[in-house]
Design a protein around this motif. Structure first.
Motif, PDB file in Angstrom:
ATOM      1  N   PHE A 279       6.650  -1.395  36.705  1.00  8.67           N
ATOM      2  CA  PHE A 279       6.944  -0.071  37.255  1.00  8.67           C
ATOM      3  C   PHE A 279       6.503  -0.006  38.716  1.00  8.67           C
ATOM      4  CE2 PHE A 279       5.811   0.367  32.755  1.00  8.67           C
ATOM      5  CZ  PHE A 279       6.962   0.949  32.246  1.00  8.67           C
ATOM      6  N   VAL A 280       7.151   0.861  39.452  1.00  9.32           N
ATOM      7  CA  VAL A 280       6.768   1.130  40.839  1.00  9.32           C
ATOM      8  C   VAL A 280       6.443   2.613  40.950  1.00  9.32           C
ATOM      9  CG1 VAL A 280       7.495   1.115  43.245  1.00  9.32           C
ATOM     10  CG2 VAL A 280       8.236  -0.718  41.708  1.00  9.32           C
ATOM     11  N   ILE A 281       5.248   2.916  41.441  1.00 12.00           N
ATOM     12  CA  ILE A 281       4.812   4.310  41.553  1.00 12.00           C
ATOM     13  C   ILE A 281       4.546   4.620  43.022  1.00 12.00           C
ATOM     14  CG2 ILE A 281       2.994   5.960  40.958  1.00 12.00           C
ATOM     15  CD1 ILE A 281       2.703   4.512  38.306  1.00 12.00           C
ATOM     16  N   VAL A 288       3.787  12.369  42.808  1.00 10.90           N
ATOM     17  CA  VAL A 288       3.806  10.995  42.291  1.00 10.90           C
ATOM     18  C   VAL A 288       5.186  10.731  41.689  1.00 10.90           C
ATOM     19  CG1 VAL A 288       2.690   9.331  40.786  1.00 10.90           C
ATOM     20  CG2 VAL A 288       1.341  11.184  41.793  1.00 10.90           C
ATOM     21  N   ILE A 289       5.860   9.695  42.199  1.00  6.83           N
ATOM     22  CA  ILE A 289       7.228   9.406  41.779  1.00  6.83           C
ATOM     23  C   ILE A 289       7.263   8.036  41.104  1.00  6.83           C
ATOM     24  CG2 ILE A 289       9.616   9.149  42.537  1.00  6.83           C
ATOM     25  CD1 ILE A 289       8.784  10.719  45.085  1.00  6.83           C
ATOM     26  N   TYR A 364      -5.416  10.539  39.566  1.00  6.44           N
ATOM     27  CA  TYR A 364      -5.838   9.150  39.789  1.00  6.44           C
ATOM     28  C   TYR A 364      -4.848   8.420  40.691  1.00  6.44           C
ATOM     29  CZ  TYR A 364      -6.023   4.152  38.968  1.00  6.44           C
ATOM     30  OH  TYR A 364      -6.042   2.804  39.148  1.00  6.44           O
ATOM     31  N   PHE A 365      -3.536   8.583  40.443  1.00  4.40           N
ATOM     32  CA  PHE A 365      -2.550   7.876  41.250  1.00  4.40           C
ATOM     33  C   PHE A 365      -2.564   8.343  42.702  1.00  4.40           C
ATOM     34  CE2 PHE A 365      -0.476   7.199  37.028  1.00  4.40           C
ATOM     35  CZ  PHE A 365      -0.526   5.818  37.056  1.00  4.40           C
ATOM     36  N   ILE A 366      -2.912   9.596  42.930  1.00  7.01           N
ATOM     37  CA  ILE A 366      -2.981  10.098  44.303  1.00  7.01           C
ATOM     38  C   ILE A 366      -4.221   9.574  45.010  1.00  7.01           C
ATOM     39  CG2 ILE A 366      -3.292  12.179  45.702  1.00  7.01           C
ATOM     40  CD1 ILE A 366      -1.510  13.664  43.721  1.00  7.01           C
ATOM     41  N   LYS A 397       1.915  -2.059  26.347  1.00  7.64           N
ATOM     42  CA  LYS A 397       1.353  -3.390  26.079  1.00  7.64           C
ATOM     43  C   LYS A 397       1.845  -4.382  27.129  1.00  7.64           C
ATOM     44  CE  LYS A 397       1.207  -6.951  22.483  1.00  7.64           C
ATOM     45  NZ  LYS A 397      -0.258  -7.087  22.465  1.00  7.64           N
ATOM     46  N   SER A 398       0.919  -5.012  27.806  1.00  6.94           N
ATOM     47  CA  SER A 398       1.182  -6.051  28.807  1.00  6.94           C
ATOM     48  C   SER A 398       2.081  -5.579  29.947  1.00  6.94           C
ATOM     49  CB  SER A 398       1.787  -7.291  28.154  1.00  6.94           C
ATOM     50  OG  SER A 398       3.085  -7.050  27.654  1.00  6.94           O
ATOM     51  N   LYS A 399       2.063  -4.282  30.248  1.00 10.33           N
ATOM     52  CA  LYS A 399       2.855  -3.749  31.360  1.00 10.33           C
ATOM     53  C   LYS A 399       1.943  -3.391  32.538  1.00 10.33           C
ATOM     54  CE  LYS A 399       6.910  -3.330  29.141  1.00 10.33           C
ATOM     55  NZ  LYS A 399       6.517  -3.582  27.753  1.00 10.33           N
ATOM     56  N   TYR A 400       2.481  -3.590  33.750  1.00 11.36           N
ATOM     57  CA  TYR A 400       1.728  -3.305  34.974  1.00 11.36           C
ATOM     58  C   TYR A 400       2.544  -2.374  35.868  1.00 11.36           C
ATOM     59  CZ  TYR A 400      -1.452  -7.149  33.804  1.00 11.36           C
ATOM     60  OH  TYR A 400      -2.371  -7.953  33.192  1.00 11.36           O
ATOM     61  N   ALA A 401       1.835  -1.633  36.701  1.00 14.60           N
ATOM     62  CA  ALA A 401       2.494  -0.725  37.641  1.00 14.60           C
ATOM     63  C   ALA A 401       2.005  -1.022  39.051  1.00 14.60           C
ATOM     64  CB  ALA A 401       2.201   0.733  37.281  1.00 14.60           C
ATOM     65  N   ASP A 402       2.945  -1.044  39.988  1.00 15.91           N
ATOM     66  CA  ASP A 402       2.626  -1.234  41.400  1.00 15.91           C
ATOM     67  C   ASP A 402       2.395   0.142  42.021  1.00 15.91           C
ATOM     68  OD1 ASP A 402       2.308  -2.060  43.960  1.00 15.91           O
ATOM     69  OD2 ASP A 402       4.364  -2.758  44.263  1.00 15.91           O
ATOM     70  N   THR A 403       1.151   0.430  42.370  1.00 16.21           N
ATOM     71  CA  THR A 403       0.789   1.735  42.919  1.00 16.21           C
ATOM     72  C   THR A 403       0.337   1.579  44.367  1.00 16.21           C
ATOM     73  OG1 THR A 403      -1.583   1.710  42.406  1.00 16.21           O
ATOM     74  CG2 THR A 403      -0.077   2.227  40.593  1.00 16.21           C
TER      75      THR A 403
END
Length: 487
Positions: A279-281, A288-289, A364-366, A397-403
């Protein structure tokens, strides 16, 4: 006497398509790419299109396929027989297990090079050793683990030599070969039976008159238990030395390797640590998009060429061969259409889930501060999305996000809650953050005990029992106060 009776049972069983959808949902980006490429190879009726307008093309083509392909085939035999004869695995798989138990594996690659085993054999065969001792030495080397340790009992090796090699020897003989041949090989420390012996073999290879090296050898030889438990005062009293002398000796010991075989190729699979976020955040104007990684949103369509072939074959209703060919092509088209629908469902499920997570963890994301992670469990996200908890578990599970603050592992955003003195629910991650900070700032000569940490967190408004502190400390991989002590 045999009796017959009739019983009715109500059970739930997932369709093969549902099972495949669940598998697609839990795949991280790298695995999803591999699965997609594999499906494209297996089903020529499925195409990957880069054009943004392909969705409209697909819907039109799909309508044509629905109207032309299905109505034009008339047969006197069961179509399902053909559908299941050559069907992809996702259609016929009947196993229904919990995928949550599977471990996350990144892309793997096979390392190449000389193994520790081969390196040691080369050395021992070039040494001045008689034939029987060489066979014993080779057998010992074959029993070393990947770290270079001999974990087996000498007696067991003696028995194995007698039964499998026909070499009748004694414990004393095998010990002599181990200590005078195998343990003399490079790298220093190989063939050790425990950590103490491994470090001692390395320090003894250092031919030096340096007092720090000599003291380090004496400590490993005679005071290893005191060293392991950081009873420094006992060592100081034993050798009547100053703290500075002990510190120099400890520096020498810290340079030794506890796993001398670690630099060799063990002919095993190693993990490539590269992470591709799913994911891209983005954060814009305090909003937050979330969005999917482009690799998770491919554009697929049903092959026009296959639809034309189906139309050609289906016009000939007399030829049995043409009927069979038409059924085969129709099966591939059905599979392609279903797979496209499954991919779309996967994208929708992932996007709804990350949107719910962003809604719950907006602060948190901000800020990027872990102290702003609010308590969140799988049920909280399930309530917002309407999905089942097991589905949410598969998504994260085993997912990552680019923040904006770096790569985040989604599972790390989930935590239980505790109530502080003000009656507010706070995340256990927030408490662990304060605990980590307190330990980082402590005086390492007199580290905080768990009781002292209870008092520190109580001053911050967190009334936590000592056993809870111990549990959080262990989860953070922080040892007890005695083992954190430094000179």
């Amino acid at each position: 006497m045999l009796k017959q009776n009739l019983q009715m049972r109500l059970g739930q069983k997932l369709a093969p398509q549902q099972i495949q959808l669940m598998k697609l949902i839990q795949l991280h980006t790298l695995e999803f790419e591999e699965e997609l490429e594999r499906e494209l190879e297996e089903n020529p009726a499925l195409e990957k299109v880069a054009d943004e307008n392909s969705e409209e093309e697909y819907s039109k083509a799909d309508e044509e396929y629905e109207t032309e392909g299905n109505e034009s085939i008339e047969t006197d035999f069961d179509v399902d027989e053909y559908l299941y004869d050559d069907e992809p695995s996702y259609k016929t798989a009947s196993s229904n297990y919990s995928a949550d138990d599977e471990e996350f594996d990144n892309q793997s690659l096979l390392t190449e090079g000389q193994s520790l085993y081969d390196y040691l054999l080369e050395q021992i065969r070039l040494s001045n050793i008689d034939d029987e001792d060489l066979r014993i030495a080779e057998y010992i080397i074959g029993n070393l683990d990947t770290d270079g340790y001999l974990r087996r009992e000498i007696k067991s090796i003696v028995d194995d030599l007698a039964f499998s090699q026909g070499i009748y020897t004694t414990i004393e003989k095998v010990t002599d070969v181990l200590e005078n041949y195998v343990q003399k090989l490079d790298p220093p420390g190989v063939g050790a039976r425990d950590l103490r012996e491994c470090l001692l073999l390395q320090i003894e290879k250092k031919v030096s008159s340096d007092s720090a090296v000599i003291l380090a050898g004496n400590i490993l030889r005679n005071q290893f238990d005191a060293l392991a438990n950081k009873h420094y005062n006992k060592i100081l009293q034993k050798y009547d030395i100053e703290e500075e002398d002990l510190k120099e000796a400890l520096d020498e010991i810290s340079r030794l390797s506890p796993k001398v075989g670690g630099n060799f190729d063990t002919q095993t699979i190693t993990i490539n640590q590269e992470i591709i976020p799913d994911f891209v955040i983005q954060v814009k104007d305090n909003q937050v998009i979330p969005s999917l990684n482009n690799k998770n949103a491919p554009t697929l369509r049903v092959s026009d060429e296959y639809k034309e072939i189906l139309s050609t074959y289906s016009h000939d209703k007399k030829s049995a061969e043409h009927k069979q060919a038409a059924l085969f092509i129709k099966q591939k088209l059905d599979a392609a259409k279903w797979y496209i629908d499954a991919i779309n469902q996967r994208q929708n499920t992932l996007l709804q889930t990350i949107t719910a997570i962003v809604k719950l963890q907006k602060d948190y994301f901000i800020s990027g501060d872990e102290k702003n992670i609010r308590p969140m469990i799988l049920k909280d996200v399930a309530d917002i999305t309407g999905f089942d908890i097991s589905t949410i578990s598969r998504v994260v599970k085993s997912k990552y996000a680019d923040t904006p603050n770096g790569i985040v592992y989604l599972k790390n955003l989930f935590s239980d809650s505790l109530t502080n003195d003000d009656g507010e629910e706070v995340s256990t991650k927030e408490i662990k953050q304060h605990l980590q900070e307190a330990i980082d700032k402590e005086n390492k000569r007199k580290p905080y005990t768990d009781d002292a940490l209870v008092g520190i967190l109580k001053e911050k408004g967190y009334n936590i029992a000592r056993r809870t502190i111990a549990k959080y400390r262990e989860q953070l991989n922080i040892p007890v106060a005695r083992l954190r002590k430094e000179l």
